[in-house]
Design an enzyme around this catalytic site. Structure first.
Site, PDB file in Angstrom:
ATOM      1  N   SER A 147       0.948  -1.336   0.047  1.00 53.38           N
ATOM      2  CA  SER A 147       0.048   0.004  -0.033  1.00 53.38           C
ATOM      3  C   SER A 147       0.837   1.202  -0.010  1.00 53.38           C
ATOM      4  O   SER A 147       2.007   1.264   0.591  1.00 53.38           O
ATOM      5  CB  SER A 147      -0.835   0.114   1.310  1.00 53.38           C
ATOM      6  OG  SER A 147      -1.264   1.102   1.503  1.00 53.38           O
TER       7      SER A 147
ATOM      8  N   TYR B 104      -0.739  -0.541  10.282  1.00 49.78           N
ATOM      9  CA  TYR B 104      -0.822  -0.534   9.126  1.00 49.78           C
ATOM     10  C   TYR B 104       0.470  -0.212   8.364  1.00 49.78           C
ATOM     11  O   TYR B 104       0.928  -0.793   7.289  1.00 49.78           O
ATOM     12  CB  TYR B 104      -2.113  -0.065   8.327  1.00 49.78           C
ATOM     13  CG  TYR B 104      -2.463  -0.383   7.214  1.00 49.78           C
ATOM     14  CD1 TYR B 104      -2.979  -1.727   6.673  1.00 49.78           C
ATOM     15  CD2 TYR B 104      -2.404   0.563   6.080  1.00 49.78           C
ATOM     16  CE1 TYR B 104      -3.185  -2.079   5.453  1.00 49.78           C
ATOM     17  CE2 TYR B 104      -2.876   0.157   4.645  1.00 49.78           C
ATOM     18  CZ  TYR B 104      -3.184  -1.278   4.495  1.00 49.78           C
ATOM     19  OH  TYR B 104      -3.598  -1.324   3.250  1.00 49.78           O
TER      20      TYR B 104
HETATM   21  N1  LIG Z   1      -8.747  -1.608  -0.966  1.00 47.09           N
HETATM   22  C1  LIG Z   1      -7.881  -0.609  -0.817  1.00 47.09           C
HETATM   23  O1  LIG Z   1      -8.050   0.546  -0.974  1.00 47.09           O
HETATM   24  C2  LIG Z   1      -6.454  -0.906  -0.694  1.00 47.09           C
HETATM   25  C3  LIG Z   1      -5.573  -0.026  -0.841  1.00 47.09           C
HETATM   26  C4  LIG Z   1      -3.940  -0.502  -0.982  1.00 47.09           C
HETATM   27  C5  LIG Z   1      -3.674  -1.722  -0.578  1.00 47.09           C
HETATM   28  N2  LIG Z   1      -4.611  -2.764  -0.274  1.00 47.09           N
HETATM   29  C6  LIG Z   1      -4.187  -4.005   0.030  1.00 47.09           C
HETATM   30  O2  LIG Z   1      -4.973  -4.910  -0.964  1.00 47.09           O
HETATM   31  C7  LIG Z   1      -5.063  -6.067  -0.244  1.00 47.09           C
HETATM   32  C8  LIG Z   1      -6.339  -6.620  -0.655  1.00 47.09           C
HETATM   33  O3  LIG Z   1      -7.539  -5.745  -0.087  1.00 47.09           O
HETATM   34  P1  LIG Z   1      -8.951  -5.657  -0.855  1.00 47.09           P
HETATM   35  O4  LIG Z   1      -9.350  -4.422  -0.484  1.00 47.09           O
HETATM   36  O5  LIG Z   1      -9.286  -6.535  -1.568  1.00 47.09           O
HETATM   37  O6  LIG Z   1      -9.601  -6.507   0.864  1.00 47.09           O
HETATM   38  P2  LIG Z   1     -10.637  -7.407   1.143  1.00 47.09           P
HETATM   39  O7  LIG Z   1     -11.691  -7.199  -0.126  1.00 47.09           O
HETATM   40  O8  LIG Z   1     -10.977  -7.473   2.382  1.00 47.09           O
HETATM   41  O9  LIG Z   1      -9.821  -8.799   0.587  1.00 47.09           O
HETATM   42  C9  LIG Z   1      -8.975  -9.482   1.486  1.00 47.09           C
HETATM   43  C10 LIG Z   1      -9.369 -10.914   1.465  1.00 47.09           C
HETATM   44  O10 LIG Z   1      -8.567 -11.659   2.117  1.00 47.09           O
HETATM   45  C11 LIG Z   1      -9.145 -12.924   2.803  1.00 47.09           C
HETATM   46  N3  LIG Z   1      -8.612 -13.048   3.968  1.00 47.09           N
HETATM   47  C12 LIG Z   1      -8.646 -12.347   5.325  1.00 47.09           C
HETATM   48  N4  LIG Z   1      -7.879 -13.111   6.289  1.00 47.09           N
HETATM   49  C13 LIG Z   1      -7.459 -14.237   5.728  1.00 47.09           C
HETATM   50  C14 LIG Z   1      -6.763 -15.227   5.990  1.00 47.09           C
HETATM   51  N5  LIG Z   1      -6.239 -15.370   7.345  1.00 47.09           N
HETATM   52  N6  LIG Z   1      -6.690 -16.283   5.324  1.00 47.09           N
HETATM   53  C15 LIG Z   1      -7.092 -16.263   4.098  1.00 47.09           C
HETATM   54  N7  LIG Z   1      -7.783 -15.372   3.637  1.00 47.09           N
HETATM   55  C16 LIG Z   1      -8.124 -14.279   4.320  1.00 47.09           C
HETATM   56  C17 LIG Z   1     -10.852 -12.145   3.090  1.00 47.09           C
HETATM   57  O11 LIG Z   1     -11.776 -12.996   2.985  1.00 47.09           O
HETATM   58  P3  LIG Z   1     -12.078 -14.166   4.127  1.00 47.09           P
HETATM   59  O12 LIG Z   1     -12.086 -13.021   5.458  1.00 47.09           O
HETATM   60  O13 LIG Z   1     -13.532 -14.614   3.866  1.00 47.09           O
HETATM   61  O14 LIG Z   1     -11.007 -15.030   4.626  1.00 47.09           O
HETATM   62  C18 LIG Z   1     -10.627 -11.144   1.821  1.00 47.09           C
HETATM   63  O15 LIG Z   1     -11.423 -12.013   0.656  1.00 47.09           O
HETATM   64  C19 LIG Z   1      -4.743  -5.885   1.132  1.00 47.09           C
HETATM   65  O16 LIG Z   1      -3.374  -6.427   1.492  1.00 47.09           O
HETATM   66  C20 LIG Z   1      -4.837  -4.441   1.396  1.00 47.09           C
HETATM   67  O17 LIG Z   1      -4.009  -3.983   2.547  1.00 47.09           O
HETATM   68  C21 LIG Z   1      -6.188  -2.431  -0.551  1.00 47.09           C
END
Ligand SMILES: NC(=O)c1ccc[n+]([C@@H]2O[C@H](COP(=O)([O-])OP(=O)(O)OC[C@H]3O[C@@H](n4cnc5c(N)ncnc54)[C@H](OP(=O)(O)O)[C@@H]3O)[C@@H](O)[C@H]2O)c1
Length: 261
Positions: A151, A165
């Site tokens: 990020s 974070y």
């Molecule tokens: N969205 C943003 O604005 C943004 C910006 C910069 C970086 N990021 C990064 O991008 C990545 C994905 O973000 P996102 O927005 O796509 O988040 P998200 O929609 O919450 O996706 C994360 C996924 O990981 C799964 N997960 C969580 N804990 C887990 C575990 N212990 N084992 C297996 N699966 C697990 C969750 O599903 P379950 O809970 O069902 O397992 C969920 O499907 C993250 O690293 C985030 O920090 C996001």
């Protein structure tokens, strides 16, 4: 060979950890569209199966694996199930993480419970699947590609209680460089992408606040937050032969945000 073939993932097998999530599901679909077979891993069967449908709709084969990426046993089982189904693993995308908006505290009083949760969700959940997959990649004796999702918060402070974070994503950037250095001898490339806010369910709550969103957008030269489609091209590039001499890099996908700092 056509020039665009260097971006093709035909014949490759990918695992997307966190493939049921906002970014992970888009990347799983994109990898499939580029030709890879895709194992979709996450804790919730329904979201992994929903992504599997997108993989199939993109014209490829896949597999949904219910697994917790903070469990060594689950990561090992994820590798075994993928090998049983597809016989090899070429690509791992680490798309588990986040939680920042739910763990906001003043830095001088940041509680250990939330600190440990954020580290577990972002760092441990990247380290364990990577270790399990890379052991297999080394045994395979072929090239491998690891893509971490970091990020912009790894590089930029934000005055909103993000201590854990920013530390977690800083660790991801450091591990990207360390792993690239250690595993280059096996032909394994390790890179990361570093998005700013991407409009996914995880950040929807934050972006619903007009003042917060205006503050974010006002600092991004391209004048908007990211969409999941913005992540796709850079991810395919880094996972493909087009990036054959690129390793240890962290690519900002941020509409120019980090360029302004
Ligand atoms: N969205 C943003 O604005 C943004 C910006 C910069 C970086 N990021 C990064 O991008 C990545 C994905 O973000 P996102 O927005 O796509 O988040 P998200 O929609 O919450 O996706 C994360 C996924 O990981 C799964 N997960 C969580 N804990 C887990 C575990 N212990 N084992 C297996 N699966 C697990 C969750 O599903 P379950 O809970 O069902 O397992 C969920 O499907 C993250 O690293 C985030 O920090 C996001």
């Amino acid at each position: 060979m056509r020039q665009l073939d260097i971006f093709s993932l035909v014949g490759r097998v990918a695992i997307v950890a966190g493939g049921g999530g906002g970014i992970g599901s888009s990347l799983a679909e994109a990898l499939a569209g580029a030709g890879a077979k895709v194992a979709v891993a996450g804790r919730t069967r329904e979201s992994c199966e929903a992504t599997l449908e997108r993989v199939r709709a993109a014209g490829s084969e896949g597999l949904a694996i219910t697994a917790d990426m903070t469990s060594e046993a689950d990561c090992e089982r994820m590798v075994q199930e993928t090998l049983e189904q597809f016989g090899r693993i070429d690509i791992l995308v680490n798309a588990v993480g986040g939680g920042a908006g739910k763990a906001l505290h003043a830095a001088e009083r940041y509680p250990r419970s939330d600190w440990d949760w954020i580290m577990e969700l972002n760092v441990r959940s990247t380290v364990l699947p990577t270790q399990a997959v890379v052991r297999t990649m080394i045994e395979q004796g072929r090239d491998g590609r690891i893509l971490n999702i970091s990020s912009v918060r790894a590089s930029l402070g934000i005055n909103a209680g993000y201590s854990a974070y920013v530390a977690a994503k800083g660790a991801i950037n450091s591990l990207t460089r360390q792993w690239a250095t250690e595993w280059a001898r096996y032909g394994i490339r390790v890179n990361a992408i570093m998005p700013t806010f991407v409009d996914t369910p995880q950040v929807a709550m934050l972006l619903e606040d007009p003042a917060f969103k205006a503050g974010i957008v006002g600092r991004i030269p391209l004048g908007r937050v990211g969409e999941t489609r913005d992540i796709v091209g850079p991810a395919i590039f880094l996972c493909s032969d087009a990036a054959s001499f690129v390793t240890g890099q962290v690519l900002g996908i941020d509409g120019g945000l980090t360029a302004t700092q």
